[in-house]
Design a protein around this motif. Sequence first.
Motif, PDB file in Angstrom:
ATOM      1  N   CYS A  55       0.846  -1.196   0.000  1.00  0.00           N
ATOM      2  CA  CYS A  55       0.000   0.000   0.000  1.00  0.00           C
ATOM      3  C   CYS A  55       0.879   1.243   0.000  1.00  0.00           C
ATOM      4  CB  CYS A  55      -0.897   0.029   1.232  1.00  0.00           C
ATOM      5  SG  CYS A  55      -2.106  -1.305   1.294  1.00  0.00           S
ATOM      6  N   ILE A  56       0.350   2.315  -0.565  1.00  0.00           N
ATOM      7  CA  ILE A  56       1.059   3.588  -0.565  1.00  0.00           C
ATOM      8  C   ILE A  56       0.192   4.625   0.122  1.00  0.00           C
ATOM      9  CG2 ILE A  56       2.404   3.100  -2.637  1.00  0.00           C
ATOM     10  CD1 ILE A  56       0.455   4.956  -4.160  1.00  0.00           C
ATOM     11  N   TYR A  57       0.846   5.590   0.737  1.00  0.00           N
ATOM     12  CA  TYR A  57       0.148   6.717   1.348  1.00  0.00           C
ATOM     13  C   TYR A  57       1.065   7.925   1.247  1.00  0.00           C
ATOM     14  CZ  TYR A  57      -2.372   9.708   4.510  1.00  0.00           C
ATOM     15  OH  TYR A  57      -3.073  10.764   5.040  1.00  0.00           O
ATOM     16  N   ALA A  58       0.594   8.965   0.608  1.00  0.00           N
ATOM     17  CA  ALA A  58       1.379  10.184   0.449  1.00  0.00           C
ATOM     18  C   ALA A  58       0.452  11.387   0.578  1.00  0.00           C
ATOM     19  CB  ALA A  58       2.074  10.204  -0.908  1.00  0.00           C
ATOM     20  N   ILE A  59       0.952  12.429   1.202  1.00  0.00           N
ATOM     21  CA  ILE A  59       0.245  13.710   1.257  1.00  0.00           C
ATOM     22  C   ILE A  59       0.914  14.594   0.213  1.00  0.00           C
ATOM     23  CG2 ILE A  59      -0.315  15.714   2.660  1.00  0.00           C
ATOM     24  CD1 ILE A  59      -1.759  13.351   3.689  1.00  0.00           C
ATOM     25  N   VAL A  60       0.156  15.009  -0.779  1.00  0.00           N
ATOM     26  CA  VAL A  60       0.705  15.799  -1.882  1.00  0.00           C
ATOM     27  C   VAL A  60      -0.052  17.117  -1.989  1.00  0.00           C
ATOM     28  CG1 VAL A  60       1.460  13.758  -3.156  1.00  0.00           C
ATOM     29  CG2 VAL A  60      -0.815  14.669  -3.560  1.00  0.00           C
ATOM     30  N   PRO A  61       0.571  18.139  -2.568  1.00  0.00           N
ATOM     31  CA  PRO A  61      -0.125  19.420  -2.726  1.00  0.00           C
ATOM     32  C   PRO A  61      -1.251  19.306  -3.747  1.00  0.00           C
ATOM     33  CG  PRO A  61       2.083  19.527  -3.668  1.00  0.00           C
ATOM     34  CD  PRO A  61       1.954  18.204  -3.006  1.00  0.00           C
ATOM     35  N   GLY A  62      -2.359  19.915  -3.411  1.00  0.00           N
ATOM     36  CA  GLY A  62      -3.504  19.917  -4.308  1.00  0.00           C
ATOM     37  C   GLY A  62      -3.998  21.332  -4.541  1.00  0.00           C
ATOM     38  N   VAL A  63      -5.112  21.464  -5.221  1.00  0.00           N
ATOM     39  CA  VAL A  63      -5.663  22.776  -5.555  1.00  0.00           C
ATOM     40  C   VAL A  63      -6.124  23.510  -4.296  1.00  0.00           C
ATOM     41  CG1 VAL A  63      -7.501  23.939  -6.812  1.00  0.00           C
ATOM     42  CG2 VAL A  63      -6.365  22.001  -7.832  1.00  0.00           C
ATOM     43  N   MET A  64      -6.767  22.792  -3.378  1.00  0.00           N
ATOM     44  CA  MET A  64      -7.308  23.423  -2.174  1.00  0.00           C
ATOM     45  C   MET A  64      -6.479  23.131  -0.928  1.00  0.00           C
ATOM     46  SD  MET A  64      -9.926  25.109  -3.147  1.00  0.00           S
ATOM     47  CE  MET A  64     -10.877  25.427  -1.693  1.00  0.00           C
ATOM     48  N   GLY A  65      -5.263  22.621  -1.088  1.00  0.00           N
ATOM     49  CA  GLY A  65      -4.422  22.294   0.058  1.00  0.00           C
ATOM     50  C   GLY A  65      -3.866  20.893  -0.109  1.00  0.00           C
ATOM     51  N   ASP A  70      -3.936   7.541  -1.279  1.00  0.00           N
ATOM     52  CA  ASP A  70      -3.967   6.316  -0.495  1.00  0.00           C
ATOM     53  C   ASP A  70      -4.465   5.195  -1.404  1.00  0.00           C
ATOM     54  OD1 ASP A  70      -3.814   4.662   1.671  1.00  0.00           O
ATOM     55  OD2 ASP A  70      -5.545   5.504   2.731  1.00  0.00           O
ATOM     56  N   ALA A  71      -3.632   4.186  -1.612  1.00  0.00           N
ATOM     57  CA  ALA A  71      -4.019   3.099  -2.511  1.00  0.00           C
ATOM     58  C   ALA A  71      -3.356   1.803  -2.067  1.00  0.00           C
ATOM     59  CB  ALA A  71      -3.628   3.424  -3.946  1.00  0.00           C
ATOM     60  N   CYS A  72      -4.005   0.690  -2.379  1.00  0.00           N
ATOM     61  CA  CYS A  72      -3.463  -0.634  -2.051  1.00  0.00           C
ATOM     62  C   CYS A  72      -3.620  -1.554  -3.271  1.00  0.00           C
ATOM     63  CB  CYS A  72      -4.218  -1.255  -0.875  1.00  0.00           C
ATOM     64  SG  CYS A  72      -3.795  -0.524   0.702  1.00  0.00           S
ATOM     65  N   GLY A  73      -2.770  -2.577  -3.325  1.00  0.00           N
ATOM     66  CA  GLY A  73      -2.882  -3.614  -4.345  1.00  0.00           C
ATOM     67  C   GLY A  73      -2.692  -3.101  -5.751  1.00  0.00           C
ATOM     68  N   ALA A  74      -3.625  -3.505  -6.635  1.00  0.00           N
ATOM     69  CA  ALA A  74      -3.533  -3.151  -8.055  1.00  0.00           C
ATOM     70  C   ALA A  74      -3.641  -1.645  -8.269  1.00  0.00           C
ATOM     71  CB  ALA A  74      -4.618  -3.873  -8.841  1.00  0.00           C
ATOM     72  N   GLN A  75      -4.465  -1.006  -7.467  1.00  0.00           N
ATOM     73  CA  GLN A  75      -4.607   0.452  -7.609  1.00  0.00           C
ATOM     74  C   GLN A  75      -3.292   1.145  -7.250  1.00  0.00           C
ATOM     75  OE1 GLN A  75      -7.665   2.218  -5.216  1.00  0.00           O
ATOM     76  NE2 GLN A  75      -7.387   4.247  -6.121  1.00  0.00           N
ATOM     77  N   ALA A  76      -2.593   0.662  -6.231  1.00  0.00           N
ATOM     78  CA  ALA A  76      -1.300   1.230  -5.861  1.00  0.00           C
ATOM     79  C   ALA A  76      -0.287   1.020  -6.975  1.00  0.00           C
ATOM     80  CB  ALA A  76      -0.795   0.606  -4.561  1.00  0.00           C
ATOM     81  N   GLN A  77      -0.298  -0.139  -7.602  1.00  0.00           N
ATOM     82  CA  GLN A  77       0.628  -0.414  -8.708  1.00  0.00           C
ATOM     83  C   GLN A  77       0.345   0.511  -9.890  1.00  0.00           C
ATOM     84  OE1 GLN A  77       0.081  -4.618  -9.259  1.00  0.00           O
ATOM     85  NE2 GLN A  77       1.592  -5.139  -7.670  1.00  0.00           N
ATOM     86  N   VAL A  96       4.467  10.756  -4.595  1.00  0.00           N
ATOM     87  CA  VAL A  96       3.960   9.406  -4.869  1.00  0.00           C
ATOM     88  C   VAL A  96       5.125   8.446  -5.088  1.00  0.00           C
ATOM     89  CG1 VAL A  96       2.639   8.012  -6.515  1.00  0.00           C
ATOM     90  CG2 VAL A  96       1.727  10.198  -5.726  1.00  0.00           C
ATOM     91  N   ARG A  97       6.155   8.878  -5.831  1.00  0.00           N
ATOM     92  CA  ARG A  97       7.324   8.008  -6.054  1.00  0.00           C
ATOM     93  C   ARG A  97       8.009   7.645  -4.737  1.00  0.00           C
ATOM     94  NH1 ARG A  97       8.494  11.086 -10.758  1.00  0.00           N
ATOM     95  NH2 ARG A  97       9.986  12.347  -9.597  1.00  0.00           N
ATOM     96  N   ALA A  98       8.133   8.594  -3.834  1.00  0.00           N
ATOM     97  CA  ALA A  98       8.754   8.313  -2.536  1.00  0.00           C
ATOM     98  C   ALA A  98       7.952   7.267  -1.773  1.00  0.00           C
ATOM     99  CB  ALA A  98       8.889   9.586  -1.721  1.00  0.00           C
ATOM    100  N   SER A  99       6.639   7.385  -1.799  1.00  0.00           N
ATOM    101  CA  SER A  99       5.800   6.415  -1.113  1.00  0.00           C
ATOM    102  C   SER A  99       5.868   5.046  -1.789  1.00  0.00           C
ATOM    103  CB  SER A  99       4.339   6.898  -1.083  1.00  0.00           C
ATOM    104  OG  SER A  99       3.536   5.996  -0.380  1.00  0.00           O
ATOM    105  N   CYS A 100       5.963   5.044  -3.123  1.00  0.00           N
ATOM    106  CA  CYS A 100       6.082   3.780  -3.859  1.00  0.00           C
ATOM    107  C   CYS A 100       7.415   3.088  -3.531  1.00  0.00           C
ATOM    108  CB  CYS A 100       5.970   4.025  -5.365  1.00  0.00           C
ATOM    109  SG  CYS A 100       4.315   4.516  -5.898  1.00  0.00           S
ATOM    110  N   ARG A 101       8.472   3.881  -3.395  1.00  0.00           N
ATOM    111  CA  ARG A 101       9.776   3.297  -3.027  1.00  0.00           C
ATOM    112  C   ARG A 101       9.723   2.681  -1.635  1.00  0.00           C
ATOM    113  NH1 ARG A 101      11.891   8.202  -4.382  1.00  0.00           N
ATOM    114  NH2 ARG A 101      12.119   8.358  -6.610  1.00  0.00           N
ATOM    115  N   GLY A 104       8.066  -0.541  -1.796  1.00  0.00           N
ATOM    116  CA  GLY A 104       8.742  -1.552  -2.622  1.00  0.00           C
ATOM    117  C   GLY A 104       8.078  -1.769  -3.968  1.00  0.00           C
ATOM    118  N   LEU A 105       7.308  -0.819  -4.432  1.00  0.00           N
ATOM    119  CA  LEU A 105       6.611  -0.952  -5.712  1.00  0.00           C
ATOM    120  C   LEU A 105       7.379  -0.305  -6.859  1.00  0.00           C
ATOM    121  CD1 LEU A 105       2.969  -0.260  -4.491  1.00  0.00           C
ATOM    122  CD2 LEU A 105       4.046  -2.456  -4.963  1.00  0.00           C
ATOM    123  N   LEU A 106       8.477   0.353  -6.578  1.00  0.00           N
ATOM    124  CA  LEU A 106       9.319   0.934  -7.636  1.00  0.00           C
ATOM    125  C   LEU A 106      10.720   0.355  -7.542  1.00  0.00           C
ATOM    126  CD1 LEU A 106       8.568   4.746  -7.958  1.00  0.00           C
ATOM    127  CD2 LEU A 106       8.047   2.940  -9.552  1.00  0.00           C
TER     128      LEU A 106
END
Length: 106
Positions: A55-65, A70-77, A96-101, A104-106
């Motif tokens: 599973c991956i979890y990352a807080i990234v900048p968006g339009v409103m903050g 947050d994704a697991c399994g196939a969606q995370a891949q 997202v790349r940092a969370s994937c690393r 272990g998905l990258l």
Amino acid sequence: MPLEGHWERTNTPLRGLTRRERRVAIVSALVVLATVLALVLATVGDSRPAPKPGCIYAIVPGVMGATPVDACGAQAQRTCAEHASAALRDPVSRGVRASCRRAGLL
């Protein structure tokens, strides 16, 4: 023209604090300080557990903050594959790349 003794009369308090009033003010200030310190210490640290394996979890900048990714399994891949290119230098892809690393998905 100022009057004789006018400054002293206008800047002298009407009365001083009594012993009881001073104690109440000091105790109140200490209670407020202890409460603020307890709240700060209670909220220090990371209370969110680490993501599960795959599973991956990352807080990234968006339009409103900040936006959680947050994704697991196939969606995370799929998410990792979308942001895997090193040419993508935007903050979202880097987060997202940092969370994937870490997952272990990258």
